[in-house]
Design a protein around this motif. Structure first.
Motif, PDB file in Angstrom:
ATOM      1  N   ASP A  22       0.657  -1.190  -0.267  1.00 24.94           N
ATOM      2  CA  ASP A  22       0.331   0.107  -0.214  1.00 24.94           C
ATOM      3  C   ASP A  22       1.348   1.151  -0.237  1.00 24.94           C
ATOM      4  O   ASP A  22       2.075   1.340   1.175  1.00 24.94           O
ATOM      5  N   PRO A  23       1.093   2.478  -0.838  1.00 29.27           N
ATOM      6  CA  PRO A  23       1.159   3.109  -1.089  1.00 29.27           C
ATOM      7  C   PRO A  23       0.587   4.742   0.186  1.00 29.27           C
ATOM      8  O   PRO A  23       1.489   5.222  -0.271  1.00 29.27           O
ATOM      9  N   GLY A  24       0.136   3.938   0.184  1.00 30.84           N
ATOM     10  CA  GLY A  24      -1.523   5.799   1.019  1.00 30.84           C
ATOM     11  C   GLY A  24      -2.229   5.989   0.589  1.00 30.84           C
ATOM     12  O   GLY A  24      -2.572   7.205  -0.087  1.00 30.84           O
ATOM     13  N   ILE A  25      -2.647   4.287  -0.096  1.00 28.51           N
ATOM     14  CA  ILE A  25      -4.353   5.175  -0.202  1.00 28.51           C
ATOM     15  C   ILE A  25      -5.008   5.703   0.098  1.00 28.51           C
ATOM     16  O   ILE A  25      -5.965   6.683  -0.266  1.00 28.51           O
ATOM     17  N   ALA A  26      -4.939   5.993   1.874  1.00 26.75           N
ATOM     18  CA  ALA A  26      -6.449   6.367   2.241  1.00 26.75           C
ATOM     19  C   ALA A  26      -5.601   7.873   2.423  1.00 26.75           C
ATOM     20  O   ALA A  26      -6.656   8.946   2.379  1.00 26.75           O
ATOM     21  N   THR A  27      -4.101   7.980   2.037  1.00 25.74           N
ATOM     22  CA  THR A  27      -3.545   9.894   2.028  1.00 25.74           C
ATOM     23  C   THR A  27      -4.796  10.329   0.811  1.00 25.74           C
ATOM     24  O   THR A  27      -5.151  11.694   0.713  1.00 25.74           O
ATOM     25  N   ASP A  28      -4.670   9.570  -0.752  1.00 28.73           N
ATOM     26  CA  ASP A  28      -5.138   9.831  -1.079  1.00 28.73           C
ATOM     27  C   ASP A  28      -6.511   9.828  -1.682  1.00 28.73           C
ATOM     28  O   ASP A  28      -7.312  10.632  -1.833  1.00 28.73           O
TER      29      ASP A  28
END
Length: 401
Positions: free
Chosen positions: A139-145
């Protein structure tokens, strides 16, 4: 385009913005709009944190004559196991075929091939039985996106993603649960359909009890006819909340899977769904969220909550003054009853019309002095019953001569 979100009415409109017919998001949009009915519009969100897709392929057998059959990025992968091979040797041979596919970098270790795509690129994979597929993309940070997308434009409800690895699904599901959206996802991970597996994505989300994610198993990754979540959402969200069950739906343009009885049982146990062809009819089954609640229930309850809020707001906004008296509280009770009545008839018949709605509004004297001074009414409650749906029927009979 530089915006984080862009709205479209048709999939082909995306081609003007640089997408190609081979783009996963375009293919998802095509399936979304190919359903009858389908949503009038859809939105595409831009990710600032691209993933790097990683997929593992585990060789199950080295028996002589075993045929390894698959497809990677449209290239056929075929290998017949010769005599006196180990699974490690078979993996080494198959890895050379995978490595030769454009856009793929791969290595093999023991009996497992690890295939990696370029950052932001999604490769397609399909393998017949004999190869265990698992999407291990970090996960590269989908919540941030998702937070950034929602901050720019919160006027959307259903979420689809193109890279459905365990890590990314978990992060997206967690965000969805906290932000009252509805997330449809899919997985080709072998352990989802393994009855003995307990640490797969389906088991993990079931343990978390999420009620805003719906997962479906599908053997292929990233091909044009693999996007079951997109097609299913197109059907489900285009229908009026409360008017349908999401089970027994045929999804135009999506390939069905052939499951073993044990795999089907595993999916049902884990509250995960599938797309099969029983009795020669392609249908989805069963449409549960990990919590065990059916997705149509979540969809309808969200609609009902929104309806109650909007009707109450309309009452307040359209009255010159709603007095803090018995008459004013009675008007609030009537507003709630009106909202519930809407949920008992078309186009939103999600409540049982035979159940007598119960609405409780405490009297003026029951409200605190501070709340009366602040013009706040508390303690309004209602009780009603969902209409539900029938998914299974048990029939017994007796014949005599």
């Amino acid at each position: 385009w530089l915006d984080r979100v862009k709205e479209y009415t048709d999939a082909d409109d995306m081609l003007d913005d640089g997408f190609t017919t081979a783009s996963p998001l375009y293919q998802m949009a095509v399936l979304l709009k190919s359903q009858t009915p389908n949503p009038a519009t859809f939105k595409v969100g831009r990710l600032a944190l691209p993933y790097t897709q990683t997929v593992t392929l585990e060789i199950e057998s080295s028996a002589q004559g075993t045929e390894i059959v698959g497809e990677v990025n449209g290239t056929d992968i075929e290998y017949e196991v010769p005599a006196a091979q180990t699974t490690t040797q078979v993996a080494t041979a198959v890895e050379l075929l995978v490595e030769a596919v454009t856009g793929i970098t791969s290595v093999s270790s023991v009996a497992v091939i690890t295939a990696t795509s370029a950052a932001g690129a999604l490769s397609s994979f399909w393998f017949d039985r004999g190869v265990k597929i698992k999407d291990t993309t970090p996960d590269p940070g989908i919540a941030t996106d998702l937070a950034a997308i929602n901050a720019e434009d919160p006027a959307w409800y259903g979420l689809l993603i193109d890279c459905n690895s365990e890590a990314i699904i978990t992060a997206a599901s967690t965000w969805t649960e906290a932000n009252k959206k509805l997330f449809l996802t899919q997985s080709s991970d072998w352990d989802v359909v393994d009855p003995a597996a307990t640490t797969d994505i389906a088991s993990d989300l079931k343990a978390l009890g999420f009620a805003r994610t719906v997962g479906a198993y599908h053997r292929g990754i990233g091909r044009a006819n693999d996007w079951i979540a997109a097609g299913w959402m197109g059907l489900g969200l285009a229908a009026d909340p409360g008017s349908i069950t999401w089970a027994f739906k045929s999804i135009a343009g999506v390939a069905v899977d052939a499951l073993r009885a044990t795999e089907r049982t595993a999916l049902e146990t884990k509250n995960w769904s599938c797309y099969e062809s029983p009795a020669s009819l392609n249908v989805t089954f069963e449409g549960k969220t990990p919590s065990g609640r059916f997705v149509d229930t979540t969809h309808f309850v969200d609609w009902l909550e929104n309806t109650v809020q909007l009707d109450a707001f309309a009452l307040l906004a359209n009255a010159p003054r709603l007095p803090y008296t018995a008459a004013g509280l009675s008007a609030l009770e009537g507003s709630v009853r009106n909202s519930l009545a809407k949920g008992k008839k078309n186009p939103n018949p999600g409540l049982d019309p035979d159940f007598q709605s119960i609405v409780i509004v405490p009297g003026v004297a029951a409200q605190s002095t501070s709340d009366r001074a602040a013009r706040i009414v508390r303690g309004i409650e209602f009780e009603d019953r969902l209409g539900g749906a029938i998914h299974r029927a048990i029939v017994r009979g007796r014949l005599s001569v």
